[in-house]
Design an enzyme around this catalytic site. Structure first.
Site, PDB file in Angstrom:
ATOM      1  N   LYS A 247       8.122 -33.165  22.670  1.00  0.00           N
ATOM      2  CA  LYS A 247       8.384 -34.577  22.222  1.00  0.00           C
ATOM      3  C   LYS A 247       8.813 -34.798  23.419  1.00  0.00           C
ATOM      4  O   LYS A 247       9.692 -34.707  23.177  1.00  0.00           O
ATOM      5  CB  LYS A 247       7.644 -34.241  21.211  1.00  0.00           C
ATOM      6  CG  LYS A 247       7.560 -36.298  20.615  1.00  0.00           C
ATOM      7  CD  LYS A 247       7.999 -36.083  19.110  1.00  0.00           C
ATOM      8  CE  LYS A 247       9.194 -36.575  19.662  1.00  0.00           C
ATOM      9  NZ  LYS A 247       9.444 -36.506  17.844  1.00  0.00           N
TER      10      LYS A 247
ATOM     11  N   ARG B 152       3.890 -36.445  10.404  1.00  0.00           N
ATOM     12  CA  ARG B 152       4.556 -34.882  10.621  1.00  0.00           C
ATOM     13  C   ARG B 152       5.715 -35.400  10.440  1.00  0.00           C
ATOM     14  O   ARG B 152       6.731 -33.776   9.738  1.00  0.00           O
ATOM     15  CB  ARG B 152       4.943 -34.821  12.489  1.00  0.00           C
ATOM     16  CG  ARG B 152       4.958 -33.697  12.873  1.00  0.00           C
ATOM     17  CD  ARG B 152       5.861 -33.476  14.453  1.00  0.00           C
ATOM     18  NE  ARG B 152       6.389 -35.019  14.833  1.00  0.00           N
ATOM     19  CZ  ARG B 152       7.729 -34.477  13.710  1.00  0.00           C
ATOM     20  NH1 ARG B 152       8.281 -34.014  13.647  1.00  0.00           N
ATOM     21  NH2 ARG B 152       8.363 -35.352  14.210  1.00  0.00           N
TER      22      ARG B 152
ATOM     23  N   HIS C 288       9.572 -48.203   9.688  1.00  0.00           N
ATOM     24  CA  HIS C 288       7.716 -47.773   9.877  1.00  0.00           C
ATOM     25  C   HIS C 288       7.661 -46.297   9.438  1.00  0.00           C
ATOM     26  O   HIS C 288       6.781 -46.148   8.165  1.00  0.00           O
ATOM     27  CB  HIS C 288       8.281 -47.216  11.254  1.00  0.00           C
ATOM     28  CG  HIS C 288       8.968 -46.507  11.984  1.00  0.00           C
ATOM     29  ND1 HIS C 288       9.555 -46.183  11.722  1.00  0.00           N
ATOM     30  CD2 HIS C 288       8.265 -44.985  12.423  1.00  0.00           C
ATOM     31  CE1 HIS C 288      10.174 -44.901  12.881  1.00  0.00           C
ATOM     32  NE2 HIS C 288       9.448 -44.588  12.565  1.00  0.00           N
ATOM     33  N   GLN C 289       9.154 -45.495   9.036  1.00  0.00           N
ATOM     34  CA  GLN C 289       8.962 -44.054   8.114  1.00  0.00           C
ATOM     35  C   GLN C 289       8.894 -44.102   6.996  1.00  0.00           C
ATOM     36  O   GLN C 289       7.980 -42.782   6.254  1.00  0.00           O
ATOM     37  CB  GLN C 289      10.098 -42.997   8.777  1.00  0.00           C
ATOM     38  CG  GLN C 289       9.498 -41.666   8.441  1.00  0.00           C
ATOM     39  CD  GLN C 289       8.815 -41.022   8.510  1.00  0.00           C
ATOM     40  OE1 GLN C 289       8.579 -41.441  10.486  1.00  0.00           O
ATOM     41  NE2 GLN C 289       8.187 -40.006   8.421  1.00  0.00           N
TER      42      GLN C 289
ATOM     43  N   MET D 222      16.466 -38.515   5.814  1.00  0.00           N
ATOM     44  CA  MET D 222      15.908 -37.993   7.270  1.00  0.00           C
ATOM     45  C   MET D 222      15.930 -39.099   8.721  1.00  0.00           C
ATOM     46  O   MET D 222      15.287 -38.685   9.492  1.00  0.00           O
ATOM     47  CB  MET D 222      14.269 -38.370   6.241  1.00  0.00           C
ATOM     48  CG  MET D 222      13.790 -38.104   5.710  1.00  0.00           C
ATOM     49  SD  MET D 222      13.740 -36.332   5.853  1.00  0.00           S
ATOM     50  CE  MET D 222      12.032 -35.937   7.486  1.00  0.00           C
ATOM     51  N   GLY D 223      17.410 -39.690   8.521  1.00  0.00           N
ATOM     52  CA  GLY D 223      17.417 -40.580   9.380  1.00  0.00           C
ATOM     53  C   GLY D 223      18.036 -40.213  10.654  1.00  0.00           C
ATOM     54  O   GLY D 223      17.742 -41.222  11.836  1.00  0.00           O
TER      55      GLY D 223
ATOM     56  N   ASP E  87      19.682 -38.935  13.899  1.00  0.00           N
ATOM     57  CA  ASP E  87      18.688 -37.753  15.041  1.00  0.00           C
ATOM     58  C   ASP E  87      19.851 -38.299  16.025  1.00  0.00           C
ATOM     59  O   ASP E  87      19.528 -37.796  17.268  1.00  0.00           O
ATOM     60  CB  ASP E  87      17.567 -38.158  14.961  1.00  0.00           C
ATOM     61  CG  ASP E  87      17.357 -39.628  15.292  1.00  0.00           C
ATOM     62  OD1 ASP E  87      18.345 -40.241  15.324  1.00  0.00           O
ATOM     63  OD2 ASP E  87      15.890 -40.307  15.454  1.00  0.00           O
TER      64      ASP E  87
ATOM     65  N   LYS F 278      25.657 -41.343  14.227  1.00  0.00           N
ATOM     66  CA  LYS F 278      24.403 -42.176  13.346  1.00  0.00           C
ATOM     67  C   LYS F 278      25.008 -40.945  11.337  1.00  0.00           C
ATOM     68  O   LYS F 278      25.564 -39.406  11.883  1.00  0.00           O
ATOM     69  CB  LYS F 278      22.767 -41.746  13.060  1.00  0.00           C
ATOM     70  CG  LYS F 278      22.156 -42.116  14.204  1.00  0.00           C
ATOM     71  CD  LYS F 278      20.943 -42.314  14.535  1.00  0.00           C
ATOM     72  CE  LYS F 278      19.657 -43.658  14.940  1.00  0.00           C
ATOM     73  NZ  LYS F 278      18.171 -43.340  14.838  1.00  0.00           N
TER      74      LYS F 278
END
Length: 324
Positions: A128, A171, A198-199, A281-282, A284, A288
């Site tokens: 991906k 997803r 957006h998430q 979740m942020g 990556d 961060k």
């Protein structure tokens, strides 16, 4: 403790900060069956799906799925089933993951990541490309883009291209739901979300589907952005959404989701009470961070891939403690 519950060893290693979706959970050829799985079948050349001829001597075509076709095929149940299958594969050795590659675009702030792997049981090899592209909004597009490529497991040739920008949100949220289904308290009724980008709406929908949520608290650095998301979701069949401070969100939450691009903790560790399920979740990329280190030090920790979380995930900030 701050993150409660237990998760089967076949699903995830018991060290890490949270569960993240693996990118083995890609759409395959065929059609979605009623139980959320994929039924066998050839892809037709109807709306949103087309075939591209390959090199001479290879009678198989490259399948191309458009964003619209992905929207029609993807359901929450399918996303959750695919993500859970991929998480199990990553944990039990039937899935192989490669190191993440991160690159930059031409303009400041433009970046992309390449995440790849293979699912042995499903005979899948793929990757991906996820992009964050400031300036895309000038063309009516989100800054967040995603494309999935599947290779033929026998020949290494390209077999499918999935335009997955709109698939990526559901997803990712499905991975959060898979974790919360096993880790969050059964009596959890208050969902708090830090971040209104957006998430965030995908996280809200996915978690409301696996717990009897009765109220949702929402915070953003920009109050107007949180209010806009609340108003946008008002027409959906969701519990009432209240825009609140970060402290109120943390103190009231049974399930707390952080979904931002922060590079420093979003809240004080003391704001989070015992029994709260926290899903970060942020993070990556290197640098961060969403969670305070003090919270990680007193929580029960879970993630899908510790070796990755300690490099680009939330655990990079407590790497020594995780690896010791």
């Amino acid at each position: 403790r701050s993150v409660c519950g237990r998760i089967p060893r076949t699903l995830a290693a018991s060290c890490g900060a949270t569960l993240f979706a693996h990118d083995l959970s890609v759409l395959r050829g065929g059609h979605a069956s009623p139980d959320g799985g994929w039924a066998d079948g050839r892809l037709r050349g109807d709306d949103g799906i087309r075939s591209v001829d390959t090199a001479a001597g290879d009678d198989r075509s490259v399948i191309v799925l458009s964003e619209d076709e992905v929207d029609r095929r993807l359901t929450p149940a399918l996303a959750r089933a695919a993500v859970e299958r991929a998480l199990v594969a990553a944990a039990d050795g039937s899935g192989r993951l490669n190191p993440v590659v991160i690159g930059a675009g031409l303009a400041d702030g433009q970046s992309y990541s390449i995440k790849s792997g293979a699912a042995l049981r499903d005979d899948l090899v793929g990757l991906k490309v996820g992009s964050y592209w400031p300036g895309a909004e000038r063309f009516g597009l989100s800054r967040h883009g995603s494309s999935v490529l599947l290779l033929d497991a026998a020949t290494g040739r390209l077999r499918a291209v999935v335009q997955a920008s709109r698939m990526n949100g559901p997803r990712t949220a499905a991975a959060n739901a898979a974790a919360a289904q096993r880790l969050a308290r059964q009596d959890a009724t208050t969902l708090a979300v830090l971040g209104a980008g957006h998430q965030a709406p995908h996280e809200i929908r996915a978690l409301c589907a696996i717990r009897s949520i009765t109220r949702i608290l929402l915070w953003s650095r920009t109050t107007e952005r949180a209010s806009a998301l609340r108003d946008a979701l008002a027409a959906e069949s969701l519990p009432p959404i209240e825009v609140a401070s970060a402290e109120r969100c943390c103190r009231a939450a049974d399930i707390l989701v952080t979904v931002t691009n922060a590079r420093a903790p979003l809240f004080d560790a003391d704001w989070v009470g015992p029994g709260t399920h926290v899903a970060a979740m942020g993070a990556d990329q290197a640098g961060k961070q969403e969670l305070p280190i003090a919270l990680l030090e007193r929580a029960s920790l879970f993630c899908d891939l510790p070796s990755q979380s300690t490099v680009i995930g939330e655990f990079q900030h407590v790497r020594g403690a995780v690896e010791s």
